[in-house]
Structures are given as C-alpha cells and as structure tokens.
Enzyme design. Structure first.
Site, PDB file in Angstrom:
ATOM      1  N   THR A  36       3.944  -3.717   3.714  1.00 57.97           N
ATOM      2  CA  THR A  36       3.574  -4.339   3.436  1.00 57.97           C
ATOM      3  C   THR A  36       2.879  -4.032   1.660  1.00 57.97           C
ATOM      4  O   THR A  36       2.450  -5.076   0.562  1.00 57.97           O
ATOM      5  CB  THR A  36       1.242  -4.353   3.914  1.00 57.97           C
ATOM      6  OG1 THR A  36       1.787  -3.202   4.595  1.00 57.97           O
ATOM      7  CG2 THR A  36       2.120  -5.440   5.222  1.00 57.97           C
ATOM      8  N   ASP A  57       8.751   5.070   6.869  1.00 58.94           N
ATOM      9  CA  ASP A  57       7.264   5.016   7.896  1.00 58.94           C
ATOM     10  C   ASP A  57       7.393   6.133   7.870  1.00 58.94           C
ATOM     11  O   ASP A  57       7.661   7.233   8.450  1.00 58.94           O
ATOM     12  CB  ASP A  57       8.784   4.208   8.509  1.00 58.94           C
ATOM     13  CG  ASP A  57       7.290   3.720   9.860  1.00 58.94           C
ATOM     14  OD1 ASP A  57       6.787   4.135   9.391  1.00 58.94           O
ATOM     15  OD2 ASP A  57       7.671   2.513  10.232  1.00 58.94           O
ATOM     16  N   ALA A 115      -8.111   6.870   5.896  1.00 61.62           N
ATOM     17  CA  ALA A 115      -8.645   5.337   5.890  1.00 61.62           C
ATOM     18  C   ALA A 115      -8.886   4.737   7.671  1.00 61.62           C
ATOM     19  O   ALA A 115      -8.430   4.546   8.366  1.00 61.62           O
ATOM     20  CB  ALA A 115      -7.917   5.027   5.451  1.00 61.62           C
ATOM     21  N   TYR A 146      -5.612  -3.315  15.315  1.00 54.44           N
ATOM     22  CA  TYR A 146      -6.006  -3.252  14.526  1.00 54.44           C
ATOM     23  C   TYR A 146      -6.944  -2.144  14.814  1.00 54.44           C
ATOM     24  O   TYR A 146      -7.267  -0.652  14.358  1.00 54.44           O
ATOM     25  CB  TYR A 146      -6.525  -3.806  13.276  1.00 54.44           C
ATOM     26  CG  TYR A 146      -6.905  -3.169  11.699  1.00 54.44           C
ATOM     27  CD1 TYR A 146      -5.793  -1.895  10.873  1.00 54.44           C
ATOM     28  CD2 TYR A 146      -8.127  -3.282  11.242  1.00 54.44           C
ATOM     29  CE1 TYR A 146      -6.552  -1.434   9.831  1.00 54.44           C
ATOM     30  CE2 TYR A 146      -8.511  -3.088   9.929  1.00 54.44           C
ATOM     31  CZ  TYR A 146      -7.362  -2.527   8.911  1.00 54.44           C
ATOM     32  OH  TYR A 146      -8.329  -1.665   7.876  1.00 54.44           O
TER      33      TYR A 146
END
Ligand code: UDP
Length: 326
Positions: A36, A57, A115, A146
C-alpha cells in the site's frame, strides 16, 4: 549521527516521519513492501546520503546492518478497504511484524515506538476516549483484523518492556489526513475529494450522524516525535479533538471544492464506530502537545495536493500491488 528504522516508510504517515527525521539530522532507513506504500512518497529522499530504502516485508525476518537508536513500526494497511482486501497481511504485520521489530530492537538496544490506533477502542461506549478506556471491539467483524492486530501489538510491546526491559512507546493515532494519502484507499476524506474532482456525488455512509475528529499530518508527526523523545511508556492518544459529523464534513468538502454535486446516502458498513474523539489530556500534560492546524487550513493544503496529481490517478481504482497472498 543517530540512526532510525521506519517500517512502512513509503506510506502516508511513514513518509512524513522520514521527512521529519531527516530534518532532525538522523540517518533514516525506510522499510516497506510497497503493498500500500508508494515510492513516490519518498523519491525526493533517495539522493540523500543519510537515507536508505529497504524493499522488504517486515513480517519476514528483518536484518539491518549497523547500529540503530530507534525503530518506528508504522507498516500496516490502515483503511477499511485495505482490511477487506488484505486481511491476512494486516494481521501478520501487526503480529509477526512487531515481533521482528522488537527482536531487532533487543539486538540493537534500540527504543521502539509503535503506531497503534483509536481502533483499539472499537465502537466506543465512552466519549471522548481516554487512554484508560479498554474498548468495545468485535474480533470477528471486518475491522477485527486491524483492531485485534493493533491490540496484540500493544500487548506484545508491553511484554517486551516488562520481560526484556526494552524502551518502548505506544502512540494511539486518531483519524489523520494530509498530502500523500492514497486517493483510492476508501477513507472518507480522499473518497469525498476524489468524488468532487471527478464530478460524482459524495457517498455518505448511513445518515452521516457518525462523528470523527481529523488531525492534520504535521501535527501528528510533531506529537509522535515528542512521544518518542519522552520517557513515557504507556499509550498516548494523538489526534485533533475537533469533532464533526460525517454529514457536516461532506458539506465542508462540497464548499471547499465548489462542486455542484450532492451528498448521497449509502448503507453504513458493519461495525462503523458511531462516534470518535480523542481525549488528549495526557498528550497535553506529558508532551506539552496539542494540534495547531485548524481543519479549514489543513483541508485546503490537502485539496491542493489532490488537485496537483496527474488526472489518470483520479480514475484508478483501489489496487494493491502483487504480493504473497498467504
Ligand atoms: N465514510 C463515508 N463515505 C465514504 C467513506 C467513509 O461516509 O465514502 C464514513 C465511514 O462510514 C466512517 C467515516 O466516514 O463513519 C470515516 O471513515 P474512514 O474510512 O475514513 O475511517 P474510520 O474512522 O471509519 O476508520
């Protein structure tokens, strides 16, 4: 020269963090698998000797040569469209990804900032949301991949702090906007501005009475920088408490863009939080931080950014680059 690793460094927030740490004189290593994220967000940094990019990754073993003082874990899909399209990657980057970051931090004796998100509060029953609120999350709903990944990430980070004495920081990020958001990520701001620019009606979900509070990206980055440099290890909300309904927000975008299209109502997605607004008492008291950019100003800058994009970007559908689907 201090060295920082920023995962998700080619993403919306990650790239703004790269800019900030370069400005502060750091050696910055950005890592991103570009599912993304977009190299366009950081291409202006490639010519700098104190910037490196690793196409990798973070859910797979990470190796970074040399010393590291800080690790910021910002890799993650972060919009409802992303969770639906790449749910397993979303879970992996919040679990395997943070495990790799924490392991690397131990080896390098680095401080880690993760985050986290207002989504840990789910569809909140307490308003505004203070850090002490434990949340109201549906683990098996569409947002569960999520929300639970981020909750796991917080737990894992605290476990490394407790059991390995690692220096850790946790920021809970509320809705944030600004240049470099993906025009087609499905979030309300790029959705509305994209629709206005294409001459389409603005798709308000439900009756638009649900609320959000939008923080301009520069304010957010300032809050994150202060938190990283502070000695406070519990979670801190960073967001702008200026709450607005989605209907009013749509009306503001119509006025800003001068479009003659209107708001139309589409069905509300499952588990869409009815209200959200950060309680930022802690950020104020501990970090001396509060947002400075008013929505009118931030929206103008963001609109100019979207207007400046090549026309064909406007018509691209949300598409994720090729990736390992497992
Ligand atoms: N929303 C909307 N129209 C859109 C996209 C989103 O009305 O085209 C609404 C969505 O239902 C939610 C709010 O705007 O109530 C914020 O959505 P977003 O996806 O930006 O972020 P969220 O805060 O829900 O994660």
């Amino acid at each position: 020269m201090k060295r920082v690793l920023i995962t998700g460094g080619a993403g919306f927030l990650g790239s703004h963090l790269c800019d900030r740490f370069i400005k502060e004189g750091f050696h910055v290593i950005a890592m991103d698998n570009l599912i993304t994220g977009d190299l366009k967000n950081i291409e202006h940094l490639f010519k700098l000797p104190n910037f490196e990019f690793y196409h990798h990754d973070v859910s797979k073993f990470i190796h970074v040569p040399g010393e590291l003082d800080y690790i910021l874990h910002f890799a993650s899909p972060a919009s409802p469209i992303d969770y639906l399209k790449i749910p397993i990657q979303t879970l992996k980057v919040g679990s395997l990804g943070i495990h790799n970051c924490l392991g690397l931090a131990r080896v390098k004796n680095a401080r880690v900032l993760i985050a986290s998100t207002s989504e840990v509060y789910g569809d909140p029953t307490v308003h505004p949301q203070p850090e002490e609120y434990w949340g109201n999350v549906n683990p098996v709903g569409p947002r569960g991949v999520y929300d639970e990944a981020k909750r796991f990430q917080e737990a894992m980070t605290m476990a490394y702090r407790t059991y390995h004495n690692l220096e850790t920081r946790i920021v809970r990020i509320f809705n944030t906007y600004g240049p470099r958001m993906r025009l087609n990520d499905g979030r309300v701001l790029p959705a509305f501005i994209g629709q206005a620019l294409r001459g389409e009606d603005l798709t308000m979900f439900g009756d638009g009475s649900q609320t959000r509070a939008f923080c301009y990206v520069d304010d957010l980055v300032e809050g994150i920088y202060r938190l990283l440099m502070s000695d406070y290890a519990q979670p801190v909300n960073i967001g702008n408490p200026d709450e607005i309904t989605i209907k009013e927000f749509g009306e503001e975008i119509i006025k800003l863009t001068g479009t003659d299209q209107k708001l139309i109502s589409l069905p509300l997605p499952t588990d869409d939080p009815k209200q959200r607004k950060p309680d930022i008492t802690k950020a104020k008291e501990i970090l001396g931080w509060e947002p400075k950019v008013a929505r009118a100003e931030g929206l103008k800058i963001t609109y100019e950014y979207f207007k400046s994009l090549p026309k064909d970007e406007l018509f691209k559908m949300a598409n994720h680059r090729e990736f390992d689907k497992k």
